[in-house]
Structure formats: structure tokens, C-alpha cells
Design an enzyme around this catalytic site. Structure first.
Site, mmCIF file in Angstrom:
data_model
loop_
_atom_site.group_PDB
_atom_site.id
_atom_site.type_symbol
_atom_site.label_atom_id
_atom_site.label_comp_id
_atom_site.label_asym_id
_atom_site.label_seq_id
_atom_site.Cartn_x
_atom_site.Cartn_y
_atom_site.Cartn_z
ATOM 1 N N GLN A 1 0.823 -1.209 0.000
ATOM 2 C CA GLN A 1 0.000 0.000 0.000
ATOM 3 C C GLN A 1 0.859 1.262 0.000
ATOM 4 O OE1 GLN A 1 -3.452 0.295 -0.160
ATOM 5 N NE2 GLN A 1 -3.428 -1.903 -0.604
ATOM 6 N N ARG B 1 1.115 3.512 -3.101
ATOM 7 C CA ARG B 1 0.100 4.520 -3.439
ATOM 8 C C ARG B 1 0.655 5.936 -3.276
ATOM 9 N NH1 ARG B 1 -5.272 2.745 -3.703
ATOM 10 N NH2 ARG B 1 -5.697 0.671 -2.847
ATOM 11 N N HIS C 1 0.528 0.819 -11.308
ATOM 12 C CA HIS C 1 1.460 0.227 -12.281
ATOM 13 C C HIS C 1 1.818 -1.199 -11.874
ATOM 14 C CE1 HIS C 1 5.014 -0.589 -14.655
ATOM 15 N NE2 HIS C 1 5.782 -0.570 -13.583
ATOM 16 N N HIS D 1 7.544 -6.211 -8.289
ATOM 17 C CA HIS D 1 8.825 -5.824 -8.886
ATOM 18 C C HIS D 1 9.257 -4.406 -8.524
ATOM 19 C CE1 HIS D 1 6.354 -3.563 -11.708
ATOM 20 N NE2 HIS D 1 7.446 -3.029 -12.209
ATOM 21 N N HIS E 1 16.960 -0.018 -7.280
ATOM 22 C CA HIS E 1 15.622 -0.258 -6.743
ATOM 23 C C HIS E 1 15.232 -1.732 -6.840
ATOM 24 C CE1 HIS E 1 14.199 -0.053 -10.969
ATOM 25 N NE2 HIS E 1 13.188 -0.762 -10.535
ATOM 26 N N ASP F 1 6.769 -5.248 -17.780
ATOM 27 C CA ASP F 1 6.961 -3.988 -17.053
ATOM 28 C C ASP F 1 6.825 -2.815 -18.022
ATOM 29 O OD1 ASP F 1 7.647 -2.041 -15.199
ATOM 30 O OD2 ASP F 1 9.799 -2.379 -15.413
ATOM 31 N N ARG G 1 7.206 27.742 -8.398
ATOM 32 C CA ARG G 1 7.729 27.647 -9.770
ATOM 33 C C ARG G 1 8.965 28.517 -9.987
ATOM 34 N NH1 ARG G 1 6.232 23.225 -12.075
ATOM 35 N NH2 ARG G 1 6.511 24.105 -14.160
#
Length: 566
Positions: free
Chosen positions: A100, A103, A125, A177, A205, A287, A438
Site C-alpha cells: 500500500q 500509493r 502500475h 517488482h 531499486h 513492465d 515555480r
């Protein structure tokens, strides 16, 4: 009085029911029967026995569900793939804190600050990749069974046949993954970590995903449930947990001898399964199928690659004694569209000039916060650690998400507006405030290296840093990290300057679907690019004063002219 037609129908129905009832009791339907005391009793008895018999017949004809499908699959409504069904074990994995957490991690890192639609996260994803991994492995299994049924000369033995355990493991690997992504996805592992921990071991990662997968399984006591669904979680022989982690890490490059065991989780006969989730050989994997479709959808960019068509034509073929996932020879154009889409996404979104400026600022803010002793992440056993140490602690890393910039911005120790010399945490908050207003780092300029100069990117970068250092005002902050950043944007088809299709991808023909082969470049097309890699060197100026920016531009132009003339 003659019998009415509807009475004839009821009579025939009653006779049929009595016959079925007699069969159930083992009696001869044409033999003598003991008359019931009344017509009502006769009808009731016959109907009850007939129903019982029919129920038994139906029950005996229902195939017993294998343990992989004891419970109902849950349905997810996904904007990209529609309604997808996921195995109960996958749902259990999704409903854990470790999953979770995804998210709260943006799929495109700082891209949301440039593209308003890029609000999607690693969570959806990952669900999509788990779904597509299942779709591809099931399609490959269907082709294997079809090949056996047609009694063709098989390209594989029984050891290579995909089973239910394989399917479930591939789905879990696809689902998990990306468990190890840090704040703002690749900003953490690709930009922050190398500078925050320069002497540490190489950390990607994928390694963090394996680290977090172990934590997910152990923290939620999932091994008994995995065993319940038929997975093997103990021992060295085809351990499914080892298999899943190897798939998350990615397939090995195919340069080992055929008699050498490539993986621990599965034998060489099933090495093709490692090409589904993270294919390091040619980059064609589920992927990319998901994030191409999903990112294009949210960015508003056209996706020319049809992953559903690839899945339909994919099959396992024999290539020089080793099994690989191959595509039909006529699908070459579709695969080139995939790599063209990849290149287009990198140019238009992933390495967008403004997105890169935002991500450099996020990285700088994290580095500043990492230096401040007041900003700590709660870790295991009640301890705390800094951001760069959190990746080594499972509890701390679970808490590390994109929300870290809000924590920096509103931290009690942050007093950047009240001090003339703010703390490191205060400086981090100032950088984040610049993003929100910005007031971004300015692009000084960009150098597009020629084809023959692609390998000189490192030398040009060093030359730029030397010249840009001369433009830094003498005000105490002489460190280049506080003044400018030189970034190399790489655009390619995933294999540096090589063609991933003609060099690393296998195909099969309609007339011989069991044997895979490469297609030479000259047989593909005369319109293919001559160069598959390009590097752009960009310089970003971090200071706000216009005077130093103009000085930096002069230095940059001098170096650019020198590079173009040589």
C-alpha cells in the site's frame, strides 16, 4: 371423455420422473412398482428422488477445483487493462502496508509538476504488471499445450512445461517488482543515493524490491498461505521465493555455457520465464508493456505499441538448444514501434528539461534534509535514522514515500524564514518552496553531442564544470553543488548504441513455429536508424541572481563552441 393435451403432457412428464427415480434406486423402470397410497404421495416421492438423483449426477460432473483456485478471484477495474481478475494470494499481498506504500510514490517522479495528468502512482502500475505477467505466462502455456495436442515434434520436454506454480510465481514477481522504489521513484535511487552515500555499495531499486519483498512476506506471515496455494517456500530445490526474487532482479545475459545452471529458482529448461517481468536481454517485458500504455494515457501521448498483439503471437521456441520467448517474424514492425515509443517518452516526458530541473531540486532538498540531525525517520526497535540510512532498515523504508517533502516543509525544526543563516533543514524547505512557487533552476544551455563524440560526454562534463566554477560569485558558497548541476540525458533503444531487435530478439516463422532465429538487419528495413544512441549535456543554474546566470551562460557558450568545432 378423451384426455386433454395438457393432461397428456403432465402424464408423460410424471412417467419420466418416475423412471429417473427408479434408476436412482437401482430399480427397473419397466418393472412392477408398489403403488403409493395416493396420487399426491406418488408425485411427491418421485419428484424428491428424481431431484436427489439429478443433484448427485451434477455434483459428480463438476470438476474439483485445484488448490490454486479454491477462493474466488477479485476483480479490479483498471483504466488501462479494463476488468482484471487477481488470485486471492495476490490480493493478500496487495492488502499489506509494504504494498500500500506504493500509493504514495509517483510513477513519474517530478513529472507531476510538469504534466498535470501524470498523477498515477507505482501502486496501479504494479497491479497492471502483475496482471500482464499472468496474461503472458498463461498465453505461453496455452501454446505449449496446443503444440503437444497437435502431436508436432515438440521443441521442449516435460521439464519445460509451465505449471500452476510457475504462473502464480510469475504473477507475484510482476506485482512486487517495484516494491523497493523510494520517494519520487528514480530520484531516490538514481540521483539522491549516489550523492548521499557515495562510498556505499551499488544500490538499485531492484535490490530494494527484493529487500522489501522479504519484509512483506515475513512481517505478514505469508509463508503458510503460500504453502496453502501450492508454493514451495523452504529448501533449495526449486524454492518459489528464490524464483520470485530472481525474476524481480531480472534475467541474466545469455552468455553462459548450456550445461551451466543459470538460476537457483528454476532449471535451465524454464529460463525463459525470467524474460517475462524484467528482460535484461532485449528489454521486451511486461513492465514496459504496462508503463508505456499507462504513462501515455496519463501524459496524453499516443502509444503506437500494441502489447496485446505481442502476447497473442508470443511462444516458447528452441534457440540453439536453449528456450526463449519468441515473436512471430511479421511482428518485427510492432516491436520497433515499442522501442520508438520508449525513445519518444524519454524525449517528451521522462527526461523533459523542466522535469529534470524539478527532480534536481527534489534531490537537493533530500540531501540537505539528510545532513540535518533533527530530521530522522523512525526505524525498528524504536530507533531513528537519516534518509540515506533508511534503505537499510525495513521499518524505516516502509515509511519513506513522496510525503517526505511535506514532512520537511512543515517540520518543527524548520525555521528558514526567521534565521539569516538557516539550518540544512531550513535550506531544504526553501528549495521545496521554490518548487511550489515555480522558481525553478534555470537551464543554462544544452549540448547535443555528435555521433562520433558520444563517448566524450564525461570529458565534456568535466570541461563544463571547470569553466562554470569561474562564474560562481565569491560569497562563501563555492561548492558546485550549491551553484550548478551538469546532467547527461541519454536517449536510446535500451541497449546503448545497439539495435535491440536484430541483435537480441528471436522470432519464429509460420511454417516452423518451434524454432527461434534472429533476423539480420539488412532483411528488416532500409529505413532503420544508423545510430541508436544520443546524449545531450544540460547545465542547470541554481542561483537566483541574474548576474551570475549571465556569466554562466557565457562560460557555457565558450565550451559549446569548442566542442562543436573539434
Amino acid at each position: 371423455m378423451s384426455k386433454l393435451p395438457f393432461m397428456m403432457g403432465r402424464y408423460k412428464w410424471l412417467v419420466k420422473v418416475l423412471s429417473v427415480g427408479a434408476e436412482c434406486k437401482g430399480e427397473d423402470p419397466n418393472g412392477e412398482h408398489k403403488k403409493p397410497t395416493s396420487t399426491k404421495q406418488q408425485n411427491t416421492t418421485a419428484h424428491t428422488e428424481a431431484k436427489k438423483c439429478l443433484d448427485e449426477k451434477v455434483e459428480n460432473n463438476i470438476p474439483k477445483k485445484p488448490r490454486f483456485y479454491i477462493e474466488e478471484h477479485k476483480v479490479f477495474n483498471d483504466p488501462i487493462h479494463g476488468h482484471i481478475k487477481l488470485h486471492p494470494l495476490l490480493v493478500k499481498i496487495i492488502d499489506t502496508p509494504q504494498f500500500q506504500r506504493l500509493r504514495k510514490i509517483k510513477q513519474l517522479g517530478g513529472g507531476y509538476y510538469v504534466f498535470p495528468g501524470a498523477s498515477h502512482n507505482r501502486f496501479e502500475h504494479s497491479v497492471g504488471v502483475g496482471h500482464l505477467a499472468g496474461e503472458l505466462v498463461k498465453a505461453l502455456r496455452a501454446k505449449q499445450l496446443e503444440e503437444l495436442e497437435q502431436e508436432q515434434e515438440p521443441s521442449m520436454d516435460s521439464e519445460s512445461l509451465i505449471n500452476d506454480r510457475d504462473v502464480l510465481c510469475v504473477q507475484i514477481a510482476g506485482l512486487c517488482h517495484d516494491l523497493g522504489h523510494g520517494p519520487f521513484s528514480h530520484v531516490f535511487d538514481g540521483m539522491f543515493n549516489p550523492q548521499a552515500d557515495p562510498k556505499g555499495e551499488k544500490w538499485e531499486h531492484e535490490d530494494a524490491s527484493i529487500f522489501m519483498f522479504d519484509h512483506l512476506v515475513n512481517d505478514n506471515n505469508l509463508k503458510p498461505l503460500m504453502n496453502h496455494y501450492g508454493l514451495i517456500t523452504e529448501g533449495d530445490n526449486e524454492n518459489d521465493l528464490v524464483f520470485i526474487k530472481e525474476m524481480i532482479k531480472g534475467s541474466l545475459k545469455n552468455n553462459s555455457p548450456q550445461n551451466e545452471k543459470l538460476y537457483k529458482g528454476r532449471n535451465n529448461e524454464k529460463s525463459f520465464l525470467y524474460e517475462i517481468v524484467a528482460n535484461k536481454q532485449n528489454g521486451i517485458d511486461v513492465d514496459k508493456f504496462d508503463y508505456f500504455a499507462r504513462d501515455c494515457h496519463h501524459l496524453g501521448i499516443q502509444n503506437n505499441f500494441d502489447h496485446r498483439r505481442f502476447i497473442v503471437f508470443a511462444r516458447v521456441c528452441n534457440v540453439d538448444g536453449q528456450l526463449h520467448i519468441c515473436s512471430r517474424d511479421k511482428e518485427m514492425a510492432n516491436l520497433y514501434d515499442m522501442f520508438h515509443t520508449r525513445n519518444s517518452l524519454h524525449r517528451r516526458a521522462y527526461q523533459h528539461r523542466v522535469k529534470m530541473a524539478v527532480e534536481i531540486m527534489i534531490k537537493d532538498a533530500l540531501l540537505k534534509a539528510n545532513q540535518d540531525p533533527h530530521f530522522q525517520i523512525k526505524s525498528s526497535e524504536g530507533k531513528t535514522c537519516c534518509l540515506s540510512e533508511a534503505k537499510r532498515d525495513k521499518e524505516a523504508y516502509t515509511k519513506l514515500t513522496d510525503e517526505v517533502i511535506e514532512q520537511i516543509l512543515h517540520h518543527d525544526a524548520c525555521s528558514c524564514s526567521n534565521e539569516s543563516t538557516p539550518s540544512s533543514l531550513g535550506e531544504a524547505a526553501q528549495i521545496i518552496e521554490r518548487i511550489m512557487s515555480r522558481d525553478l533552476y534555470q537551464l543554462v544551455g544544452e549540448i547535443k553531442l555528435k555521433k562520433e563524440d558520444q563517448e566524450k560526454a564525461e570529458d565534456v562534463t568535466k570541461r563544463l564544470k571547470t569553466e562554470l566554477a569561474k562564474a560562481i560569485p565569491k560569497d562563501g558558497k563555492q561548492d558546485e553543488n550549491d551553484n550548478f548541476e551538469v546532467k547527461v540525458a541519454k536517449f536510446d533503444y535500451g541497449k546503448k548504441n545497439e539495435d535491440p531487435i536484430s541483435n537480441y530478439t528471436y522470432f519464429y516463422s509460420k511454417f516452423n513455429p518451434t524454432i527461434g532465429f534472429k533476423i539480420p538487419r539488412e532483411e528488416v528495413s532500409n529505413l532503420l536508424p544508423e545510430c541508436f544512441s544520443e546524449k545531450h549535456i544540460r547545465v542547470y543554474w541554481k542561483r537566483r541572481d541574474d548576474k551570475s546566470l549571465e556569466d554562466a551562460k557565457k562560460c557555457f557558450k565558450a565550451v559549446k563552441k569548442e566542442v562543436e568545432e573539434n
